[in-house]
Motif scaffolding. Structure first.
Motif, short mmCIF file in Angstrom:
data_model
loop_
_atom_site.label_atom_id
_atom_site.label_comp_id
_atom_site.label_asym_id
_atom_site.label_seq_id
_atom_site.Cartn_x
_atom_site.Cartn_y
_atom_site.Cartn_z
N ASN A 261 0.80 -1.21 -0.03
CA ASN A 261 -0.07 0.12 0.18
C ASN A 261 0.91 1.18 -0.09
OD1 ASN A 261 -2.13 -1.59 -0.02
ND2 ASN A 261 -2.61 -1.31 2.27
N TRP A 262 1.88 1.11 0.75
CA TRP A 262 2.73 2.40 0.74
C TRP A 262 3.61 2.62 -0.64
CZ3 TRP A 262 8.25 2.54 0.14
CH2 TRP A 262 8.90 3.86 0.51
N THR A 264 2.38 1.56 -3.50
CA THR A 264 1.14 2.29 -4.34
C THR A 264 1.14 3.70 -4.20
OG1 THR A 264 0.47 0.10 -4.64
CG2 THR A 264 -0.92 2.00 -5.15
N LYS A 265 1.01 4.23 -2.85
CA LYS A 265 0.66 5.57 -2.53
C LYS A 265 1.78 6.53 -3.05
CE LYS A 265 -0.22 8.28 1.38
NZ LYS A 265 -0.25 8.29 3.07
N GLU A 266 3.05 5.87 -2.95
CA GLU A 266 4.07 6.76 -3.28
C GLU A 266 4.66 6.90 -4.66
OE1 GLU A 266 5.51 8.97 -1.21
OE2 GLU A 266 4.12 8.35 0.43
#
Length: 307
Positions: A261-262, A264-266
């Protein structure tokens, strides 16, 4: 005092055979290997530039626990596990490097497929279902919601890619072409049995195993299918806290979905050379440790203290 993160290990006592995304394999003798699990972590088939504190020990100790649990609950189950104790040929200096993160295993012929079992619809399975009503090309009932359980667990194999390549989803029929009809049905049956048994045990301990992947080998002397490699860890599975489970939304997790998730977010999904911030690495370690404690009933430190 911070805990050293071990991403590279070079033993002097044994010859190294190969290095994977997470594990290094050493030869003990013609029939025995030493699996050494580093703190390296991969996501989207890419290895991060830095590692996760104590991850190698968590995966090793949890896998050994699962081999014990599954052996008690599935009569006749064969695994490649021999011992958590390094062989006498390993020097004291090398033993210190691999304390808690190595296991002796039988050397077997490895089937070149990942035996993936899905109990709940999430991730790429949910994305496919929304578009086509299928998972892995297999038609599913209408009306499934995000993270709802399948009517029964699904066997959805993939290829086992070389380091740097990506696994490819394949049909059970294609898997049979790769491993042979003689073994394909036995691998599928055993993967589903191990998943169902583990899912029941995990639920008793507050964890939902949404999906997982297994690897199997062949004992060519007995023709037995053998459960190998890591088993039911936060690296190879999606673990959800049962107390917080709710259909129709993303779930909190004890696995590396937090890292995915991190990334993808970044905007870093599948990019090489990514270094995790310290807080992401430590939060991932904390999730892995929590899963370990729930499933084994002891802390990692307690388990390491018994070695």
């Amino acid at each position: 005092m911070s805990i050293p993160v071990v991403t590279t290990i070079e033993l002097q006592s044994l010859p190294k055979l190969t290095s994977g995304k997470v594990r290094d394999l050493y030869a003990i003798d013609d029939k025995t290997l030493l699996f050494v699990t580093t703190d390296r972590i991969s996501a989207y088939d890419v290895i991060m530039a830095n590692g996760v504190p104590q991850k190698g020990a968590i995966l090793t100790q949890l896998t050994a626990h699962w081999f014990k649990v599954l052996g008690e609950r599935i009569p006749g189950l064969k695994t490649h596990f021999i011992s958590l104790t390094p062989p006498p040929s390993v020097s004291d200096e090398d033993k210190a490097l691999i304390r808690g993160r190595s296991m002796q295993v039988r050397k077997l012929k490895v089937f070149p497929i990942e035996a993936i079992v899905r109990g709940y619809i999430t991730g790429s399975a949910w994305n496919e279902y929304q578009k086509t009503g299928t998972v892995h090309g297999i038609p599913q009932p209408a009306g499934l919601q995000h993270c709802s359980p399948f009517p029964k667990p699904l066997y959805t194999p993939s290829t086992k890619a070389e380091l740097g390549d990506h696994d490819e989803n394949i049909s059970p029929e294609k898997a049979a072409e790769i491993v042979g009809d003689k073994y394909a049905a036995r691998i599928e049956e055993l993967a589903l049995k191990v998943y169902s048994t583990a899912a029941e045990y995990a639920h008793e301990h507050g964890i939902i195993i949404a999906d997982t992947k297994f690897e199997f080998g062949l004992d060519e002397e007995t023709d037995d299918i053998v459960l190998i490699d890591e088993v039911l860890t936060p690296d190879s599975s999606r673990f959800w806290p049962a107390s917080e489970y709710e259909v129709g939304r993303d779930q909190d997790s004890f696995d590396k979905q937090f890292l995915r998730n991190w990334l993808t977010k970044e905007g870093l999904k599948a990019k090489d050379g990514v270094e995790m911030p310290q807080e992401i690495a430590e939060a991932t370690s904390a999730r892995y440790k929590e899963a370990f404690t729930l499933l084994t009933g002891r802390t990692l430190e307690e388990a390491l203290g018994e070695l």
